[in-house]
Motif scaffolding. Structure first.
Motif, PDB file in Angstrom:
ATOM      1  N   UNK A 110       0.819  -1.200   0.000  1.00 36.99           N
ATOM      2  CA  UNK A 110       0.000   0.000   0.000  1.00 36.99           C
ATOM      3  C   UNK A 110       0.863   1.264   0.000  1.00 36.99           C
ATOM      4  N   UNK A 111       0.814   2.062   1.062  1.00 36.58           N
ATOM      5  CA  UNK A 111       1.598   3.294   1.126  1.00 36.58           C
ATOM      6  C   UNK A 111       3.093   3.033   0.983  1.00 36.58           C
ATOM      7  N   UNK A 112       3.539   1.854   1.416  1.00 39.37           N
ATOM      8  CA  UNK A 112       4.952   1.512   1.292  1.00 39.37           C
ATOM      9  C   UNK A 112       5.416   1.484  -0.152  1.00 39.37           C
ATOM     10  N   UNK A 113       4.503   1.144  -1.076  1.00 38.39           N
ATOM     11  CA  UNK A 113       4.823   1.159  -2.496  1.00 38.39           C
ATOM     12  C   UNK A 113       5.193   2.563  -2.953  1.00 38.39           C
ATOM     13  N   UNK A 114       4.388   3.554  -2.583  1.00 41.91           N
ATOM     14  CA  UNK A 114       4.619   4.931  -3.008  1.00 41.91           C
ATOM     15  C   UNK A 114       5.938   5.463  -2.449  1.00 41.91           C
ATOM     16  N   UNK A 115       6.211   5.148  -1.193  1.00 41.52           N
ATOM     17  CA  UNK A 115       7.448   5.606  -0.566  1.00 41.52           C
ATOM     18  C   UNK A 115       8.649   4.987  -1.257  1.00 41.52           C
ATOM     19  N   UNK A 116       8.566   3.697  -1.564  1.00 41.26           N
ATOM     20  CA  UNK A 116       9.666   3.012  -2.245  1.00 41.26           C
ATOM     21  C   UNK A 116       9.930   3.618  -3.616  1.00 41.26           C
ATOM     22  N   UNK A 117       8.875   3.857  -4.393  1.00 44.05           N
ATOM     23  CA  UNK A 117       9.054   4.382  -5.744  1.00 44.05           C
ATOM     24  C   UNK A 117       9.456   5.852  -5.764  1.00 44.05           C
ATOM     25  N   UNK A 118       9.267   6.556  -4.641  1.00 47.08           N
ATOM     26  CA  UNK A 118       9.688   7.963  -4.563  1.00 47.08           C
ATOM     27  C   UNK A 118      11.193   8.095  -4.361  1.00 47.08           C
ATOM     28  N   UNK A 119      11.836   7.029  -3.905  1.00 49.54           N
ATOM     29  CA  UNK A 119      13.257   7.118  -3.587  1.00 49.54           C
ATOM     30  C   UNK A 119      14.121   7.032  -4.838  1.00 49.54           C
ATOM     31  N   UNK A 120      15.368   7.442  -4.695  1.00 52.23           N
ATOM     32  CA  UNK A 120      16.300   7.485  -5.822  1.00 52.23           C
ATOM     33  C   UNK A 120      16.814   6.097  -6.183  1.00 52.23           C
ATOM     34  N   UNK A 121      16.811   5.196  -5.209  1.00 53.88           N
ATOM     35  CA  UNK A 121      17.171   3.798  -5.451  1.00 53.88           C
ATOM     36  C   UNK A 121      16.153   2.931  -4.714  1.00 53.88           C
ATOM     37  N   UNK A 122      15.588   1.951  -5.427  1.00 57.15           N
ATOM     38  CA  UNK A 122      14.627   1.030  -4.818  1.00 57.15           C
ATOM     39  C   UNK A 122      15.286  -0.336  -4.690  1.00 57.15           C
ATOM     40  N   UNK A 123      15.414  -0.811  -3.454  1.00 55.09           N
ATOM     41  CA  UNK A 123      16.072  -2.092  -3.202  1.00 55.09           C
ATOM     42  C   UNK A 123      15.208  -2.948  -2.286  1.00 55.09           C
ATOM     43  N   UNK A 124      15.404  -4.265  -2.375  1.00 49.09           N
ATOM     44  CA  UNK A 124      14.655  -5.196  -1.532  1.00 49.09           C
ATOM     45  C   UNK A 124      15.559  -6.325  -1.076  1.00 49.09           C
ATOM     46  N   UNK A 125      15.286  -6.838   0.113  1.00 58.07           N
ATOM     47  CA  UNK A 125      15.920  -8.076   0.557  1.00 58.07           C
ATOM     48  C   UNK A 125      15.258  -9.229  -0.198  1.00 58.07           C
ATOM     49  N   UNK A 126      15.922 -10.387  -0.307  1.00 62.11           N
ATOM     50  CA  UNK A 126      15.409 -11.476  -1.152  1.00 62.11           C
ATOM     51  C   UNK A 126      13.996 -11.945  -0.826  1.00 62.11           C
ATOM     52  N   UNK A 142       7.126 -10.370  -5.638  1.00 60.06           N
ATOM     53  CA  UNK A 142       8.272 -10.685  -4.788  1.00 60.06           C
ATOM     54  C   UNK A 142       9.459  -9.844  -5.234  1.00 60.06           C
ATOM     55  N   UNK A 143      10.515  -9.850  -4.453  1.00 59.30           N
ATOM     56  CA  UNK A 143      11.710  -9.089  -4.803  1.00 59.30           C
ATOM     57  C   UNK A 143      12.268  -9.524  -6.149  1.00 59.30           C
ATOM     58  N   UNK A 144      12.356 -10.831  -6.364  1.00 61.42           N
ATOM     59  CA  UNK A 144      12.909 -11.349  -7.613  1.00 61.42           C
ATOM     60  C   UNK A 144      12.040 -10.965  -8.802  1.00 61.42           C
ATOM     61  N   UNK A 145      10.724 -11.074  -8.642  1.00 59.68           N
ATOM     62  CA  UNK A 145       9.802 -10.701  -9.716  1.00 59.68           C
ATOM     63  C   UNK A 145       9.886  -9.211 -10.012  1.00 59.68           C
ATOM     64  N   UNK A 146       9.983  -8.407  -8.960  1.00 56.47           N
ATOM     65  CA  UNK A 146      10.068  -6.958  -9.135  1.00 56.47           C
ATOM     66  C   UNK A 146      11.354  -6.563  -9.858  1.00 56.47           C
ATOM     67  N   UNK A 147      12.454  -7.220  -9.525  1.00 55.42           N
ATOM     68  CA  UNK A 147      13.716  -6.902 -10.195  1.00 55.42           C
ATOM     69  C   UNK A 147      13.656  -7.285 -11.667  1.00 55.42           C
ATOM     70  N   UNK A 148      13.115  -8.462 -11.960  1.00 55.77           N
ATOM     71  CA  UNK A 148      13.002  -8.903 -13.360  1.00 55.77           C
ATOM     72  C   UNK A 148      12.133  -7.946 -14.180  1.00 55.77           C
ATOM     73  N   UNK A 149      11.112  -7.373 -13.547  1.00 59.02           N
ATOM     74  CA  UNK A 149      10.181  -6.483 -14.247  1.00 59.02           C
ATOM     75  C   UNK A 149      10.707  -5.051 -14.345  1.00 59.02           C
TER      76      UNK A 149
END
Length: 261
Positions: A79-95, A153-160
């Motif tokens: 939800x809101x975490x999506x918007x915060x993540x995409x607002x940042x200059x680098x978007x990263x995730x743990x596996x 998931x993190x892996x799916x998001x990175x691939x996309x």
């Protein structure tokens, strides 16, 4: 070893006025400390749109590159975490993390008008699309996370092409980002090798505020306040403590959102 600070900020629990104030203060402190980058460690189910938008503004206004890191394993940026993540200059995730499910829902009484609901959804979809595409990420997927409650998931998001990197730790994250080209308003090549990670968890004052603004706790405090006022009224003013407590509790619930003076 180049020295310098990577200012690591905890952002957990619901997105509300407490976490909004904490993130704003933490980013200000990172600037005062001369941090090279700020890392926001995200694990949230989301919640308030108003607080989310203020936090996005704080991230964009921060002078240093801001890195979202959905972590630790098992965490989510929903939800809101999506918007915060995409607002940042680098978007990263743990596996072992996930991101998405950002369809707006009403938490007030009554049903939302269908047309109004569609307007709110379209506004949110356009908003997150703009944030993602500004940083060279997959805007279509971002929009579908709002309109269709898509989750990845993190892996799916990175691939996309929706996030920039997967890392198992903050140290690994900084190692992988050394030389990374940031896209967007803060376009630059990062130099993160050798940075010292300074972890800053949410202080007790903001944790307590987060409890107070929780809807369930807020409702109980409001009821307690009304009971206190009722006791004072029917006792003819002989129990001053109950009346004072009631007035404070009721006023606190009236003033628990930003803008109350």
């Amino acid at each position: 070893d180049k020295g310098g600070i990577a200012y690591s900020i905890e952002l957990t629990g619901t997105i509300d006025p407490a976490t909004e104030q904490w993130l704003g203060q933490a980013l200000d402190d990172a600037e005062e400390d001369g941090a090279e980058v700020a890392i926001i460690r995200i694990d949230t189910p989301g919640r308030l749109d108003s607080s989310t938008r203020e936090m996005v503004k704080d991230i964009i206004a921060a002078p240093m590159p801001v890195i979202a890191y959905v972590s630790p394993d098992g965490a989510r940026a929903a939800s809101a975490g999506l918007f915060i993540t995409e607002a940042t200059d680098v978007a990263a995730m743990a596996p072992q993390t996930n991101i998405g499910s950002a369809t707006p829902i009403s938490i007030g009484p009554g049903e939302t008008n269908e047309v109004l609901g569609r307007k709110i959804e379209n506004d949110a979809a356009a908003y997150v699309r703009a944030l993602a595409e500004e940083h060279g990420r997959n805007g279509d997927l971002a929009a579908r996370m709002v309109t269709d409650a898509v989750n990845r998931t993190a892996e799916e998001a990175e691939r996309a092409g929706f996030i920039d990197v997967i890392a198992t730790s903050e140290q690994e994250l900084l190692d992988e980002l050394d030389g990374f080209r940031v896209q967007g308003p803060k376009s630059q090549r990062l130099a993160t090798a050798g940075l010292e990670i300074e972890r800053h968890d949410m202080p007790l004052q903001f944790e307590l505020l987060q409890i107070i603004v929780n809807p369930t706790i807020a409702y109980l405090l409001l009821l307690a306040g009304l009971v206190g006022l009722a006791i004072e009224l029917f006792s003819g003013g002989s129990t001053i403590v109950a009346g004072v407590f009631g007035a404070i509790a009721v006023r606190d619930q009236h003033c628990r959102w930003p803008g109350c003076h």
